[in-house]
Design an enzyme around this catalytic site. Structure first.
Site, PDB file in Angstrom:
ATOM      1  N   SER A  72      -6.652   4.390   9.041  1.00 34.16           N
ATOM      2  CA  SER A  72      -7.223   4.212   7.676  1.00 34.16           C
ATOM      3  C   SER A  72      -6.467   3.068   6.674  1.00 34.16           C
ATOM      4  CB  SER A  72      -7.354   5.466   7.002  1.00 34.16           C
ATOM      5  OG  SER A  72      -7.720   5.383   5.597  1.00 34.16           O
ATOM      6  N   ASP A  89     -14.405   3.512   7.114  1.00 34.96           N
ATOM      7  CA  ASP A  89     -13.406   4.283   6.698  1.00 34.96           C
ATOM      8  C   ASP A  89     -13.837   5.246   5.155  1.00 34.96           C
ATOM      9  OD1 ASP A  89     -10.480   4.912   6.099  1.00 34.96           O
ATOM     10  OD2 ASP A  89     -10.678   3.961   4.151  1.00 34.96           O
ATOM     11  N   ARG A 131     -13.298  13.418   6.335  1.00 35.62           N
ATOM     12  CA  ARG A 131     -11.835  14.141   6.440  1.00 35.62           C
ATOM     13  C   ARG A 131     -11.520  14.979   5.213  1.00 35.62           C
ATOM     14  NH1 ARG A 131      -8.258   9.129   6.891  1.00 35.62           N
ATOM     15  NH2 ARG A 131      -6.554  10.555   7.252  1.00 35.62           N
ATOM     16  N   HIS A 136       0.988  -1.164   0.194  1.00 33.11           N
ATOM     17  CA  HIS A 136      -0.064  -0.123   0.096  1.00 33.11           C
ATOM     18  C   HIS A 136       0.783   1.224   0.145  1.00 33.11           C
ATOM     19  CE1 HIS A 136      -3.600   2.157   0.927  1.00 33.11           C
ATOM     20  NE2 HIS A 136      -3.046   2.861   1.507  1.00 33.11           N
ATOM     21  N   LYS A 185      -7.729  -1.268   6.161  1.00 29.17           N
ATOM     22  CA  LYS A 185      -8.030  -1.800   5.183  1.00 29.17           C
ATOM     23  C   LYS A 185      -6.868  -2.850   4.794  1.00 29.17           C
ATOM     24  CE  LYS A 185      -7.935   2.320   3.423  1.00 29.17           C
ATOM     25  NZ  LYS A 185      -8.080   3.713   2.845  1.00 29.17           N
TER      26      LYS A 185
HETATM   27  N1  URA Z   1      -4.510   6.683   2.304  1.00 26.13           N
HETATM   28  C1  URA Z   1      -5.533   5.967   3.122  1.00 26.13           C
HETATM   29  O1  URA Z   1      -6.083   4.865   2.616  1.00 26.13           O
HETATM   30  N2  URA Z   1      -6.197   6.575   4.037  1.00 26.13           N
HETATM   31  C2  URA Z   1      -5.701   7.722   4.466  1.00 26.13           C
HETATM   32  O2  URA Z   1      -6.170   8.335   5.227  1.00 26.13           O
HETATM   33  C3  URA Z   1      -4.746   8.452   3.829  1.00 26.13           C
HETATM   34  C4  URA Z   1      -4.122   7.873   2.561  1.00 26.13           C
END
Ligand code: URA
Length: 438
Positions: A186, A164, A171, A85, A190
């Site tokens: 966040s 999220d 946000r 990620h 995931k």
């Molecule tokens: N990437 C994400 O998945 N979440 C965030 O809050 C910022 C970047």
């Protein structure tokens, strides 16, 4: 939780206090159920951004997020399962290079992605530039494909970490994205819900990233790694430079073309190639391969075409035109206008990296609002890096536009966004820190 308690919890955070895991779970659970208003959550988020969330709050938040929806069970897969990620950047297509590299090394990646909001689309949008490519795979299709060829990239369903999605949208419009605890929870929620045993994070730092300061990016990387390890996942991170576009392409089809060129070995030594090799090697390290061996292995898999053939199999498995691998620029959609920007001679001092992304977005490559339609063909190609010398005759940036007017508008801004000067400038280190790795 009685609605009356909510203002008291917000006030405690506003005054620098800490919320317990049960309080966070109650607050945000009620939000997901529609019993708490956006304004109340926005107030809590802003209080936390200003006062700081503690590590215990970040861990609790991650659990609340994971528990808000389904989780993926990858236990039937036989290889080491890996997820990767990036916290997001400009010209960042490493997933499309790292995933086939790792699959060629025997790892298995079931990557569930979202659509992008911002200067360019997300990985799904980019892949959809390949004619016929499908991202709406069922869970069973993902599992079969990963078992057969080692990788799949599919749209994350709304059942995965739904809180999220709701929080991120809030946000995004309340200037509360750039909090380490909020980003870490966040991202890690995931990854935990995605089911892989090994998680590699690419935490970006610089003007084109959420965090501009190296110390903040290193803290974020460490927090993510601690959250992952606390949940029994082998987790590591690289902190990488985002003061300039990572790959030459900024724009959906252009980024796919550039990623394929890297896989074809046509871009040796460029920053996207180097970053992809570093990330793939770090991910292999997490699965137990010694560090020097991991690097040699991924270099060999790039050089002998194994990663490219995995990418071809991946495109074919998801319904895409796999001849894109042989002739990316011929198969992918192309913009009608391409025009080069030639700066004066000098040294490249640096970039307004975020602004470059925004210029690509303005050409139509990005989505400013959920549901906006992207122009997959348009964007920028940046041929220079910080520290390079330019001779005043070659294009440093190529603009791919839908109209002459769009192209001219971007050309007029480039002199302010790409800084050229007489002084020699030093190249910027690509990998700035390694966290949780040997
Ligand atoms: N990437 C994400 O998945 N979440 C965030 O809050 C910022 C970047």
């Amino acid at each position: 939780m009685a609605t009356l308690e909510i203002p008291a919890l917000i006030a405690r955070k506003r005054d620098g206090g800490e919320l317990t895991p049960d309080e966070l779970a109650g607050f945000l659970g009620a939000y997901l159920d529609g019993e708490v208003e956006d304004a109340q959550v926005a107030a809590l988020l802003m209080a936390g951004v200003i006062r700081g969330f503690t590590e215990a709050e970040a861990v609790a938040l991650t659990e609340v997020l994971v528990r808000s929806g389904d989780t993926v069970d990858l236990s039937a897969l036989t290889g080491p399962t890996v997820d990767k990620h990036s916290t997001g950047g400009v010209g960042d297509t490493t997933t499309l290079i790292v995933a086939p590299l790792l699959a060629a090394a025997g790892a298995q990646l079931a990557k569930l992605s979202g659509r992008g909001l911002g200067h360019t689309g997300g990985t799904l949008d980019k892949l959809e530039a390949i004619p016929g490519f499908r991202v709406d795979l069922s869970a069973a299709e993902v599992a079969t494909q990963v078992q057969e060829i080692g990788l799949a990239v599919a749209a994350a369903t709304s059942d995965l970490v739904p809180l999220d999605k709701k929080l991120y949208a809030l946000r995004d419009v309340t200037a509360t994205v750039a909090s380490k605890a909020l980003i870490a929870s966040s991202v890690m929620s995931k990854k935990l819900a995605g089911g892989a045993d090994h998680v590699l994070l690419d935490v970006k730092v610089g003007d084109g990233a959420f965090l501009a300061e190296p110390a903040d990016a290193a803290d974020l990387a460490e927090l993510c790694v601690r959250i992952g390890e606390a949940h029994g996942r082998r987790t590591g991170a690289l902190v990488t430079d985002m003061s300039q576009p990572l790959g030459a392409g900024i724009g959906n089809a252009i980024e796919i073309a550039v990623a394929i060129e890297v896989l074809r070995g046509d871009r040796p030594g460029d920053r996207l190639t180097d970053a992809s090799l570093a990330l793939a090697a770090a991910a292999l390290e997490l699965t137990g391969v010694p560090s020097d061996q991991a690097r040699e292995q991924v270099e060999a898999l790039l050089a002998d075409g194994s990663a490219l053939e995995r990418f071809r199999a991946f495109v074919a498995a998801q319904g895409g035109d796999s001849s894109v691998v042989d002739d990316p620029r011929g198969v992918l959609p192309a913009a009608p206008i391409t025009t080069g920007w030639v700066p004066p001679a000098g040294s490249v001092q640096g970039f307004g990296c975020r602004r470059l992304g925004e210029l690509a977005g303005r050409l139509g490559a990005g989505r400013m609002r959920q549901g906006d339609t992207l122009d997959l063909a348009v964007g920028l190609e940046v041929h220079i890096s910080t520290g390079d010398r330019v001779d005043g005759t070659h294009p440093a940036v190529t603009v791919h536009a839908r109209s002459e007017e769009d192209a001219q508008a971007v050309l007029a801004e480039l002199p302010d966004v790409v800084r050229i000067g007489d002084q020699d400038a030093a190249p910027v280190e690509l990998v700035q820190a390694r966290v949780g790795l040997g």
